[in-house]
Write an enzyme that holds these catalytic residues in place. Structure first.
Site, PDB file in Angstrom:
ATOM      1  N   TRP A  60      -0.246  11.648   0.802  1.00 11.30           N
ATOM      2  CA  TRP A  60       0.492  10.830   1.762  1.00 11.30           C
ATOM      3  C   TRP A  60       2.002  11.044   1.676  1.00 11.30           C
ATOM      4  CZ3 TRP A  60      -1.494   9.245   5.969  1.00 11.30           C
ATOM      5  CH2 TRP A  60      -0.756   8.395   6.809  1.00 11.30           C
ATOM      6  N   SER A 112      -7.515  12.728  -1.347  1.00  9.54           N
ATOM      7  CA  SER A 112      -6.101  12.490  -1.045  1.00  9.54           C
ATOM      8  C   SER A 112      -5.700  11.143  -1.633  1.00  9.54           C
ATOM      9  CB  SER A 112      -5.897  12.503   0.478  1.00  9.54           C
ATOM     10  OG  SER A 112      -4.549  12.284   0.821  1.00  9.54           O
ATOM     11  N   CYS A 113      -4.391  10.919  -1.769  1.00  9.62           N
ATOM     12  CA  CYS A 113      -3.900   9.621  -2.261  1.00  9.62           C
ATOM     13  C   CYS A 113      -2.434   9.501  -1.869  1.00  9.62           C
ATOM     14  CB  CYS A 113      -4.107   9.487  -3.771  1.00  9.62           C
ATOM     15  SG  CYS A 113      -3.252  10.742  -4.743  1.00  9.62           S
ATOM     16  N   GLY A 114      -1.594   8.955  -2.729  1.00 12.89           N
ATOM     17  CA  GLY A 114      -0.176   8.839  -2.421  1.00 12.89           C
ATOM     18  C   GLY A 114       0.588  10.118  -2.709  1.00 12.89           C
TER      19      GLY A 114
END
Length: 282
Positions: free
Chosen positions: A268, A239-241
């Site tokens: 996110w 996962s990330c932004g």
């Protein structure tokens, strides 16, 4: 690290294969909306000879309110045919920062069932630093047939991630900076809460890279995951932004032989938006 046309290849490898008739080179450079940079304009000014521009924002599911979600297979097919990318081609993807957005396109090809795709280690900066050729001419493109078979196991949605957060059957690795993970830095997209998915581990994607933005060797990758508390022998959700740098983690896991990794496409941008989803800080 040895060249592997299914994960990562060196600038030396690309230079040796640049004129291969079955090679397709993609510039997948991408910048944050507030960066003041235009990836397509930069591509038009200079790119590695023969490269086509892969627009991450346009080749996406634009029915979604979330940024650059994975495209539906039929859209991917139409865009690749128009770019002359098809069956039997070896695809190499690079970006203008080294290793940043190119793995997202590598993952997108994998999602569509295409495995003959690699990221250029060190990307355009390394290629330029070595004095290798550049051009500003668009390539001559011929339509090429492409077949895809979507690999649903490589992507997770919010309900699947919420289940993993609760049950712990999948580890969650967050590629954002440690400051954003802890909720100490503001998110670049307005309206998002600060913090991370409960139970997630912080694996900033830069911890997987050398100072010159090439990928660390396997021992270095393994050490970075282990230092973050991720067991690379177990399933991992990245996962990330907004699903871009999460793919750097996915690429690293693939290099390490982990075949049980999936990317949280909403990342996110989705989790941080919904008040009914729990957030941890610190």
């Amino acid at each position: 690290m040895a060249d592997d046309p299914r994960t990562l290849v060196s600038t030396e490898w690309l230079a040796a294969h640049l004129n291969d008739p079955d090679l397709r080179l993609l510039d997948a450079s991408w910048h944050f909306p507030d960066s003041g940079r235009n990836a397509r304009a930069e591509y038009e000014a200079e790119h590695i000879p023969g490269a086509r521009f892969f627009d991450i924002d346009e080749i996406s599911d634009q029915r979604s309110a979330l940024p650059h979600m994975a495209p539906p297979p039929e859209k991917f097919i139409s865009r690749m045919r128009a770019m002359g990318v098809g069956d039997g081609h070896q695809v190499v993807v690079y970006d203008s920062k080294g290793i940043w957005s190119a793995p997202r396109v590598w993952w997108t090809f994998r999602l569509m069932g295409k495995t003959d795709v690699a990221v250029l280690d060190g990307g355009l900066p390394k290629w330029k630093a070595e004095g290798r050729p550049l051009e500003d001419m668009p390539p001559v493109v011929r339509d090429r047939h492409i077949t895809v078979q979507r690999q649903a196991h490589l992507v997770k949605d919010v309900s699947q991630v919420a289940s993993a957060s609760k049950l712990g059957d999948w580890q969650i690795a967050d590629a954002r900076s440690a400051e954003r993970f802890r909720g100490e830095a503001a998110e670049p997209r307005p309206g998002l809460r600060a913090g991370h998915i409960p139970g997630a581990k912080s694996v900033p994607f830069l911890t997987l890279l050398n100072p010159d933005n090439t990928m660390k060797d396997e021992a270095g990758l393994r050490a970075a995951f282990e230092a973050a508390g991720i067991d690379v022998s177990r399933p991992v959700i990245t996962s990330c932004g907004s699903g871009v740098t999460a793919a750097v983690l996915s690429l690293a896991l693939e290099i390490l032989g982990n075949r049980q990794h999936a990317l949280y496409d909403g990342s996110w941008s989705e989790w941080g938006m919904y008040p009914d989803l729990k957030v941890e800080k610190g």
